[in-house]
Scaffold this active site. Structure first.
Site, PDB file in Angstrom:
ATOM      1  N   GLU A  57      -3.701   1.284  -5.882  1.00 29.48           N
ATOM      2  CA  GLU A  57      -2.881   0.298  -6.057  1.00 29.48           C
ATOM      3  C   GLU A  57      -2.616   0.000  -7.552  1.00 29.48           C
ATOM      4  O   GLU A  57      -3.568   0.809  -8.459  1.00 29.48           O
ATOM      5  CB  GLU A  57      -3.340  -0.903  -5.752  1.00 29.48           C
ATOM      6  CG  GLU A  57      -2.688  -2.282  -5.961  1.00 29.48           C
ATOM      7  CD  GLU A  57      -0.862  -1.858  -5.083  1.00 29.48           C
ATOM      8  OE1 GLU A  57      -0.015  -1.373  -5.777  1.00 29.48           O
ATOM      9  OE2 GLU A  57      -1.155  -2.095  -3.755  1.00 29.48           O
ATOM     10  N   CYS A 109       0.669  -1.087   0.088  1.00 29.94           N
ATOM     11  CA  CYS A 109      -0.080  -0.128   0.073  1.00 29.94           C
ATOM     12  C   CYS A 109       0.730   1.320   0.106  1.00 29.94           C
ATOM     13  O   CYS A 109       1.414   1.536   1.004  1.00 29.94           O
ATOM     14  CB  CYS A 109      -0.852  -0.091   1.297  1.00 29.94           C
ATOM     15  SG  CYS A 109      -1.820   1.520   1.329  1.00 29.94           S
TER      16      CYS A 109
END
Length: 255
Positions: free
Chosen positions: A111, A2
């Site tokens: 992402e 992340c």
């Protein structure tokens, strides 16, 4: 992994979601990046007088974990994530996993799906948010770094776990999401050892998140407005050129 996330809720929504007493005016942030200050929630030594709220405190920490034993942060790698599988064993995270687990509120995260380099296809960014809306709380770790000069800096990392089947086509890792009913157990480092909360660090259910393709505006830290979350159509995959049909003579036909 992340590497970017967002927190666009109001202070009132964050207060209600995390059951903390007070949060200073916190602006909407659409593109939170490593090394920036982030809002985290930790267990408090004592609860507010006359309140039945859980013993929790909100504070700002640098996104980029620095272990207490690090001599010079400038020479230390930037630790924005900690793998749940090894956090209890790695020297960098072991103490924080046992004594300083935190919650990191978020509206969602970003992402990138990265095709093999030899395909020539650009990475595709996705804004990944709860399908039902609202906030989520990532599991995280906190460490206060004390410099030789005596200054202190709170630092944090987001725990990650293996991606569920729905997210695996984008990336093989995703943040650990702590459900609201388990906030107290996750933050209770006095009675809950890491092995006692291991069940909370599993991938969320398949339909929890939705992934929305967005432009590469999110790649630049300077882009901080809601445009970074604007949906874009997915690019059509490149088609290989068709081979020309051959005539019976072996010569290529123009028709």
């Amino acid at each position: 992994m992340c590497g970017r996330y967002a927190l666009t809720a109001t202070p009132e929504e964050i207060l209600h979601f995390l059951s903390v007493i007070d949060i200073e005016d916190f602006p909407q942030r659409y593109n939170i990046a490593p090394t920036q200050p982030i809002l985290v929630v930790a267990s408090s030594e004592r609860g507010p007088p006359g309140s039945n709220l859980p013993d929790r405190r909100a504070l700002l920490a640098r996104w980029g974990f620095i272990p207490g034993w690090a001599k010079d942060p400038a020479d230390f790698p930037l630790l924005i994530n900690a793998r749940m599988e090894t956090a209890s064993e790695k020297a960098s995270f072991r103490a924080a996993m046992r004594h300083r687990r935190i919650l990191i509120p978020a509206s969602g995260f970003y992402e990138w799906r990265r095709p093999p380099k030899d395909t020539g296809v650009k990475p595709q960014a996705y804004w990944i948010r709860p399908r039902a809306g609202g906030l989520v709380a990532f599991g995280g770790l906190l460490e206060t770094y004390s410099s030789a000069e005596g200054s202190e800096l709170d630092t944090a990392a987001i725990l990650t776990t293996k991606a569920n089947a729905a997210m695996r086509g984008i990336h093989d890792r995703m943040p650990v999401v702590i459900p609201p009913e388990e906030f107290s157990r996750w933050l209770d480092c006095r009675t809950q050892e890491p092995r006692a909360v291991a069940d909370l660090m599993q991938p969320v259910q398949e339909d929890f998140f939705e992934a929305i393709p967005v432009s590469d505006l999110v790649n630049k830290v300077s882009n901080m407005g809601p445009d970074v979350q604007k949906p874009v159509p997915l690019a059509e995959p490149a088609q290989p050129p068709k081979a020309a049909a051959k005539t019976g003579s072996g010569q290529m036909s123009l028709f």
